[in-house]
Design a protein around this motif. Structure first.
Motif, mmCIF file in Angstrom:
data_model
loop_
_atom_site.group_PDB
_atom_site.id
_atom_site.type_symbol
_atom_site.label_atom_id
_atom_site.label_comp_id
_atom_site.label_asym_id
_atom_site.label_seq_id
_atom_site.Cartn_x
_atom_site.Cartn_y
_atom_site.Cartn_z
ATOM 1 N N PRO A 14 -6.009 -13.844 14.435
ATOM 2 C CA PRO A 14 -6.720 -13.726 15.472
ATOM 3 C C PRO A 14 -5.786 -13.197 16.885
ATOM 4 C CG PRO A 14 -7.796 -15.300 14.611
ATOM 5 C CD PRO A 14 -6.488 -15.030 13.742
ATOM 6 N N GLY A 15 -6.199 -12.022 17.481
ATOM 7 C CA GLY A 15 -5.230 -11.518 18.446
ATOM 8 C C GLY A 15 -4.213 -10.536 18.059
ATOM 9 N N GLY A 16 -4.122 -10.422 16.770
ATOM 10 C CA GLY A 16 -3.389 -9.661 16.180
ATOM 11 C C GLY A 16 -3.698 -8.038 16.118
ATOM 12 N N SER A 17 -3.053 -7.308 15.502
ATOM 13 C CA SER A 17 -3.406 -5.882 15.354
ATOM 14 C C SER A 17 -3.346 -5.236 13.850
ATOM 15 C CB SER A 17 -2.430 -4.977 16.119
ATOM 16 O OG SER A 17 -2.486 -5.352 17.627
ATOM 17 N N ARG A 66 -10.550 -2.202 22.668
ATOM 18 C CA ARG A 66 -9.517 -3.036 21.630
ATOM 19 C C ARG A 66 -9.329 -1.856 20.514
ATOM 20 N NH1 ARG A 66 -11.530 -7.009 18.554
ATOM 21 N NH2 ARG A 66 -13.576 -6.306 18.641
ATOM 22 N N ASN A 83 -6.711 -3.490 17.871
ATOM 23 C CA ASN A 83 -6.044 -4.618 18.545
ATOM 24 C C ASN A 83 -6.643 -5.538 18.979
ATOM 25 O OD1 ASN A 83 -3.379 -2.865 18.479
ATOM 26 N ND2 ASN A 83 -4.264 -1.792 20.329
ATOM 27 N N SER A 84 -6.178 -6.652 19.400
ATOM 28 C CA SER A 84 -6.823 -7.982 20.002
ATOM 29 C C SER A 84 -8.026 -8.321 18.999
ATOM 30 C CB SER A 84 -7.357 -7.770 21.150
ATOM 31 O OG SER A 84 -6.392 -7.443 22.057
ATOM 32 N N LEU A 85 -7.603 -8.422 17.765
ATOM 33 C CA LEU A 85 -8.680 -8.416 16.682
ATOM 34 C C LEU A 85 -9.281 -9.795 16.790
ATOM 35 C CD1 LEU A 85 -6.737 -6.868 13.686
ATOM 36 C CD2 LEU A 85 -9.342 -6.372 14.520
ATOM 37 N N GLU A 86 -10.628 -10.085 16.510
ATOM 38 C CA GLU A 86 -11.231 -11.227 16.466
ATOM 39 C C GLU A 86 -11.935 -11.448 15.290
ATOM 40 O OE1 GLU A 86 -14.206 -10.109 19.286
ATOM 41 O OE2 GLU A 86 -12.887 -10.024 21.197
ATOM 42 N N ASP A 89 -14.523 -9.384 13.647
ATOM 43 C CA ASP A 89 -14.002 -8.109 13.225
ATOM 44 C C ASP A 89 -13.956 -8.241 11.660
ATOM 45 O OD1 ASP A 89 -12.068 -7.707 16.070
ATOM 46 O OD2 ASP A 89 -13.946 -6.640 15.677
ATOM 47 N N SER A 122 -6.832 -17.547 10.749
ATOM 48 C CA SER A 122 -5.707 -18.267 11.162
ATOM 49 C C SER A 122 -4.959 -19.145 10.107
ATOM 50 C CB SER A 122 -6.120 -19.161 12.425
ATOM 51 O OG SER A 122 -7.110 -20.062 12.077
#
Length: 122
Positions: A14-17, A66, A83-86, A89, A122
Motif C-alpha cells: 500500500p502506498g506503492g506504485s 492517483r 500511484n498511491s495504491l490502496e 485496488d 503489506s
C-alpha cells in the motif's frame, strides 16, 4: 488476428506504485478507444481509465489523481501508471481496445487482454 498482450502486475505494498502496459498486435487498421478495466473478487468488472485516439482521458472517481493512463499510437500501446495504491485496488486488470481490423474495416470490435493480477499486501 488481433491480440492484446499485457505486462506488469504483481504484488505491491500500500502506498506503492506500479505500471501496467498493453500492446496491441496483428491485423490492425485503426485503434479507437483504449482503456483499463479491473475486476475484484465477487465484483463486476469496472472501468478504471480510458483514453481516446486523440488523447482525451476518463477516469473512475476512485482512481482520479492517483492513476494516469497514456498511449503511444505509433506503437499501439496503452499504459496505466498507478500511484498511491490502496488495498481496494487489488484486482485483475484487463486491457481493452476498440479496434478496426484490417480484415474487416467496416466496423470496430472489442478486444481484451488476458488480465494481470495486481495485489496489494503489506
Amino acid at each position: 488476428q488481433v491480440q492484446l498482450v499485457e505486462s506488469g502486475g504483481g504484488l505491491v505494498q500500500p502506498g506503492g506504485s506500479m505500471r501496467l502496459s498493453c500492446a496491441a498486435s496483428g491485423s490492425i487498421f485503426r485503434i479507437n478507444d483504449m482503456g483499463w478495466y479491473r475486476q475484484a473478487p465477487g465484483k463486476q468488472r469496472e472501468l478504471v481509465a480510458a483514453i481516446t485516439s486523440g488523447g482525451s482521458t476518463n477516469y473512475a472517481d476512485t482512481v482520479k489523481g492517483r492513476f494516469t493512463i497514456s498511449r503511444d499510437n505509433a506503437k499501439n500501446t496503452v499504459s496505466l501508471q498507478m500511484n498511491s495504491l490502496e488495498p481496494e485496488d487489488t484486482a485483475v486488470y484487463y486491457c481493452h481496445a476498440e479496434i478496426v481490423s484490417a480484415v474487416d474495416v467496416t466496423r470496430p470490435d472489442d478486444y481484451w487482454g488476458q488480465g494481470t493480477q495486481v495485489t496489494l499486501s503489506s
